[in-house]
Write a protein that holds these residues in place. Structure first.
Motif, PDB file in Angstrom:
ATOM      1  N   VAL A 279       0.842  -1.195   0.000  1.00  0.00           N
ATOM      2  CA  VAL A 279       0.000   0.000   0.000  1.00  0.00           C
ATOM      3  C   VAL A 279       0.877   1.244   0.000  1.00  0.00           C
ATOM      4  O   VAL A 279       1.967   1.243   0.565  1.00  0.00           O
TER       5      VAL A 279
ATOM      6  N   VAL B 236      -4.040   5.915   3.671  1.00  0.00           N
ATOM      7  CA  VAL B 236      -3.820   5.062   2.503  1.00  0.00           C
ATOM      8  C   VAL B 236      -4.235   5.811   1.243  1.00  0.00           C
ATOM      9  O   VAL B 236      -5.358   6.311   1.146  1.00  0.00           O
TER      10      VAL B 236
ATOM     11  N   ILE C 241      -3.641   1.100  -3.247  1.00  0.00           N
ATOM     12  CA  ILE C 241      -3.439  -0.268  -2.781  1.00  0.00           C
ATOM     13  C   ILE C 241      -3.097  -1.185  -3.949  1.00  0.00           C
ATOM     14  O   ILE C 241      -3.477  -0.925  -5.089  1.00  0.00           O
TER      15      ILE C 241
END
Length: 85
Positions: free
Chosen positions: A10, A40, A43
């Motif tokens: 990630v 985040v 991903i």
């Protein structure tokens, strides 16, 4: 930014840390520990438990730091993420 992590990785951006203590003392950047929380941003295709936009807590001294377009980012393996906030 055009970066896509591969596999179980990630791309995250560390959250900012307060540089002043509760008593009003300023802490210089070189004396602060880097935060272990991050947001985040992207991903890999094999990531299941984390999604873009999550705030994660990760193990200290893990990941690969990278500089993209003048910004500091971190690429983490999913196994180094402790949890999602």
């Amino acid at each position: 930014m055009n970066f896509k992590p591969l596999g179980e990785r990630v791309l995250v951006k560390r959250t900012e840390v307060e540089n002043k203590t509760a008593s009003g003392i300023y802490i210089p950047d070189n004396a602060k520990e880097k935060p272990q929380t991050a947001k985040v941003l992207a991903i890999g295709s094999k990531v299941e438990d984390v999604k873009v936009g999550d705030t994660v807590v990760f193990e200290q001294f893990r990941g690969t730091e990278l500089n993209l377009e003048g910004e500091e980012y971190l690429v983490l393996n999913v196994e180094n993420i402790i949890g999602v906030m």
